[in-house]
Design a protein around this motif. Structure first.
Motif: not given
Length: 344
Positions: A178-183, A213-216, A226-228, A244-246
């Protein structure tokens, strides 16, 4: 500060004669040349670079508009650009867009007004009319890191697709499903590219990426926080968050710790854009590293090729996965021998 009139007075010559000497005009006598040279040295006179540019139509100055000077990735990129430009005889004027398209356009206008010889830009979005006008104008331009599709502009960038594939394979091997991304912003090429690469890599393992599981995010720390927070509030939080960035990764780490949770015991964390700080977090963060210094150097060479009439080359360099211990890796995970920071 001495001016050309002071030089003329000290040399006992007219301003016009001094100007001809300073510009290497062949009609001046050797005596006049010696007198002007002595006066320049005695007064410490330095010719005005902008005035000289009006005569030569060249300022030996490059403009660089970066997306966010507080982002260590762009700070390192700017340093590499400045060092390489200086080695080639150019100065660099830097504008910080702070991820705001209107501020980006302000800096571009200002730099063009200063008669720069060429422009390096990491676009804050993909729809700026000014950027499109600039691409069609007389000032040479190169995109670095990000780009605007459809424009005939050389691009110097890193390809993160393979490294993201490696990351997903790594997480799958650790048992995470179960993998999520902060885009990043979808209006930027890197924001769109990274989330799509992540989605395709998950698909190859039969792992879905539901909308929850996709946060903008916006490539800044507050959005990562905020997304986390939203991910952690889900009935079933993700096993791992991939930022998706540091800066968004650091925001995510703040949100996790604010909940009293631990990385990786309660939730894993990985990031795009490796930075020196990541080896000092507890635990060190698994990240995708871009060849930042090489990108800066390649961007300068692409731009100076354009300026000096040589065919410019677009350049794409590979990114790579740096495995540390933020996703549940064994404590015995070997450091990457190519990355001295990972051995700290």
């Amino acid at each position: 500060m001495a001016g050309i009139k002071d030089v003329a007075a000290a040399a006992g010559l007219s301003v016009a004669t001094v100007s001809r000497v300073l510009n290497g005009h062949p009609s001046v006598s050797e005596d006049a040349r010696k007198r002007v040279t002595a006066a320049v040295e005695g007064l410490g006179y330095r010719p005005n670079a902008l005035a000289r540019s009006l005569r030569t139509d060249q300022t030996r100055t490059l403009g660089l508009v970066i997306s966010d000077v507080l982002n260590p990735y762009f700070t390192e990129l700017a340093r590499s650009v400045e060092e390489e430009a200086r080695a080639l005889g150019y100065s660099v004027v830097i504008g910080n867009a702070n991820e705001r398209p209107e501020l980006q356009d302000h800096h571009v206008r200002t730099l063009l007004d200063r008669r720069i010889d060429g422009l390096l830009v990491s676009p804050a979005d993909g729809s700026s009319p000014l950027m499109r006008q600039t691409a069609e104008g007389p000032t040479p331009m190169v995109f670095v890191d990000r780009w605007m599709p459809g424009l005939d502009v050389p691009v110097v960038r890193a390809d993160g697709t393979g490294a993201i594939r490696d990351l997903v394979a790594h997480l799958h091997g650790l048992g995470h499903r179960r993998l999520a991304i902060i885009a990043g912003p979808a209006a930027t090429t890197t924001g769109h590219e990274r989330v799509e690469a992540f989605r395709k890599a998950l698909h190859a393992y039969g792992i879905p990426l539901p909308a929850e599981l996709v946060g903008q995010g916006d490539f800044q720390a507050d959005s990562g926080r905020r997304v986390t927070e939203g991910f952690l509030a889900l009935p079933e939080p993700p096993d791992v968050v991939f930022a998706a960035d540091n800066l968004m990764a650091l925001g995510a780490l703040d949100a996790i710790r604010a909940r009293g949770l631990a990385v990786p015991d309660d939730i894993g964390l990985a990031a795009f854009d490796d930075i020196p700080w990541f080896v000092h977090t507890g635990p060190p963060i698994t990240a995708i590293a871009q060849p930042t210094a090489e990108l800066g150097r390649a961007a300068v060479h692409a731009l100076t090729d354009l300026i000096e009439g040589r065919p410019p080359q677009s350049v794409t360099l590979p990114s790579r996965l740096v495995v540390r211990r933020s996703c549940g890796e064994p404590a015995t995970t070997a450091p990457d021998p190519r990355d001295p920071r990972s051995q700290l």
